[in-house]
Design an enzyme around this catalytic site. Structure first.
Site, PDB file in Angstrom:
ATOM      1  N   LYS A   1       1.980   3.788   4.306  1.00 55.92           N
ATOM      2  CA  LYS A   1       2.159   3.013   3.002  1.00 55.92           C
ATOM      3  C   LYS A   1       1.881   3.926   1.862  1.00 55.92           C
ATOM      4  O   LYS A   1       1.765   3.372   0.633  1.00 55.92           O
ATOM      5  CB  LYS A   1       1.220   1.823   2.868  1.00 55.92           C
ATOM      6  CG  LYS A   1       1.754   0.775   4.216  1.00 55.92           C
ATOM      7  CD  LYS A   1       0.781  -0.303   4.239  1.00 55.92           C
ATOM      8  CE  LYS A   1       0.951  -1.351   5.304  1.00 55.92           C
ATOM      9  NZ  LYS A   1       0.081  -2.561   5.359  1.00 55.92           N
ATOM     10  N   PRO A  36       4.158  -4.247   0.151  1.00 55.45           N
ATOM     11  CA  PRO A  36       5.386  -3.230   0.677  1.00 55.45           C
ATOM     12  C   PRO A  36       4.982  -2.730   1.900  1.00 55.45           C
ATOM     13  O   PRO A  36       3.770  -2.031   2.147  1.00 55.45           O
ATOM     14  CB  PRO A  36       5.413  -2.263  -0.578  1.00 55.45           C
ATOM     15  CG  PRO A  36       4.611  -3.142  -1.652  1.00 55.45           C
ATOM     16  CD  PRO A  36       3.753  -4.117  -1.164  1.00 55.45           C
ATOM     17  N   GLU A  37       5.676  -2.589   3.163  1.00 61.77           N
ATOM     18  CA  GLU A  37       5.504  -2.055   4.080  1.00 61.77           C
ATOM     19  C   GLU A  37       5.884  -0.628   4.231  1.00 61.77           C
ATOM     20  O   GLU A  37       6.821  -0.404   3.251  1.00 61.77           O
ATOM     21  CB  GLU A  37       5.829  -2.875   5.286  1.00 61.77           C
ATOM     22  CG  GLU A  37       5.016  -4.267   5.108  1.00 61.77           C
ATOM     23  CD  GLU A  37       4.917  -5.276   6.336  1.00 61.77           C
ATOM     24  OE1 GLU A  37       5.224  -4.662   7.498  1.00 61.77           O
ATOM     25  OE2 GLU A  37       4.891  -6.411   6.146  1.00 61.77           O
ATOM     26  N   ARG A  79      -5.234 -11.766   6.671  1.00 61.22           N
ATOM     27  CA  ARG A  79      -3.984 -11.867   6.281  1.00 61.22           C
ATOM     28  C   ARG A  79      -3.439 -13.004   7.477  1.00 61.22           C
ATOM     29  O   ARG A  79      -4.204 -13.193   8.553  1.00 61.22           O
ATOM     30  CB  ARG A  79      -3.189 -10.469   6.745  1.00 61.22           C
ATOM     31  CG  ARG A  79      -3.612  -9.128   5.712  1.00 61.22           C
ATOM     32  CD  ARG A  79      -3.522  -9.580   4.457  1.00 61.22           C
ATOM     33  NE  ARG A  79      -2.191  -9.762   4.164  1.00 61.22           N
ATOM     34  CZ  ARG A  79      -1.199  -8.722   3.839  1.00 61.22           C
ATOM     35  NH1 ARG A  79      -1.238  -7.624   4.073  1.00 61.22           N
ATOM     36  NH2 ARG A  79       0.131  -9.144   3.723  1.00 61.22           N
TER      37      ARG A  79
END
Ligand code: ZN
Length: 330
Positions: free
Chosen positions: A52, A2-3, A320
């Protein structure tokens, strides 16, 4: 993961449904029993999202800090009043009193559940959430709802249930600790003054030897950007991800901040990381429904660049996947 837009949406749902109410707190999974017992019976009095992380205040100077991390999500059930700023994208003012349902006039829901209003966080395809929204009539027969899976924390008011699963962080903090946590975070366009935020962001980026592709993901440099927004902001700026921050022209750094301001507000409004511009109504509808149709380069490794046709590359950056076009972002 989730950003930032997801966390702001969650905070707005807490503001509408939990803040101002006394909550029963429990840790069905057992990993937050002590913390839950401290919260239990207190009134939630404030909520903030920064990047976040979400901070939920209870009376008596007790704060709950939650970081969803890669796999965390909040599931809401019972009566879920939807924040008007979230619902406005769908043309409704956000109110429902149906148990277990969120009613929308005409939302464009993502096939993978990315903009679900009852489950926000890492997508969980195994549980059927969308049906609750699409039928709009299902009655919740059991209250409180049965616990499903590893619920770290359940917050329950008379009408609303919020279940937290799989967070990276779920801890209690004092007001001083909250302030110290927030002080370490880079600017968030929805928290900080956007002009001051821009100056902070530019000053930080322009003195770092670190690659800009890494700096955008560094939460001490700028808050809320994750893997999808990183790739898309870099592409939209036609910026090579490997350029050291200090070598990126100042006007490009400024433009990236302003782009984040724009994209974040779209994300909060729609619940989706919509990063493409100027779509005709048909393309927009398609893009809202399917993630593959709403990004320039993200998740497009091996496919032709939408602008120049060059094959989009994928490489690992800070663990990532980073997607970029070697020609547009030369
Ligand atoms: Zn290209």
């Amino acid at each position: 993961m989730p950003e930032g837009h997801s966390v702001h949406r969650i905070a707005r749902q807490f503001a509408r449904n939990i803040v101002g109410r006394t909550v029963s707190a429990s840790s069905p999974q057992g990993r937050f029993v002590e913390g839950a017992s401290v919260i239990d019976g207190r009134e939630a009095i404030d909520v903030r999202a920064v990047g976040k992380q979400m901070f939920l205040a209870f009376d008596g100077d007790v704060w709950l800090r939650v970081h969803l991390g890669m796999y965390g999500a909040w599931d809401f059930s019972g009566e879920i009043a939807v924040d008007a700023t979230i619902a406005s994208a769908n043309g409704r003012m956000g109110h429902t009193n149906q148990r277990g349902t969120v009613i929308d006039d005409n939302p464009i829901l993502d096939a993978a559940g990315e903009n679900s209003l009852s489950s926000i966080g890492a997508p969980r395809r195994t549980r059927v959430r969308m049906s609750e929204q699409t039928t709009g009539l299902e009655e919740q027969v059991e209250w409180p709802p049965p616990v499903v899976g590893a619920v770290r924390l359940r917050l329950l008011t008379e009408a609303t249930c919020a279940d937290l699963r799989g967070p990276t962080a779920c801890v209690l903090q004092s007001p001083d600790e909250v302030a110290a946590t927030i002080a370490k975070l880079g600017p968030d366009p929805l928290v900080d003054d956007v002009t001051e935020g821009e100056e902070r962001f530019v000053a930080t980026v322009r003195k770092k030897p670190t690659a800009i592709g890494l700096l955008l993901m560094d939460q001490s440099v700028v808050s809320g950007i994750g893997n999808v927004y990183r790739a898309e902001i870099l592409f939209r700026a036609r910026q090579n991800p490997h350029t050291p921050g200090r070598d990126v022209p100042e006007d490009v750094v400024r433009e990236m901040w302003r782009d984040w301001v724009r994209l974040l507000s779209i994300g909060v409004e729609t619940g989706q990381m919509m990063t493409m511009d100027d779509l005709d109504p048909e393309a927009y509808r398609r893009a809202m429904a399917h993630r593959d149709d709403r990004h320039w380069v993200y998740h497009r490794a091996g496919l032709p660049c939408r602008v120049c046709g060059t094959t989009v590359l994928m490489e690992e950056a800070a663990g990532r996947k980073l997607y970029w076009c070697p020609r547009c972002q030369a």
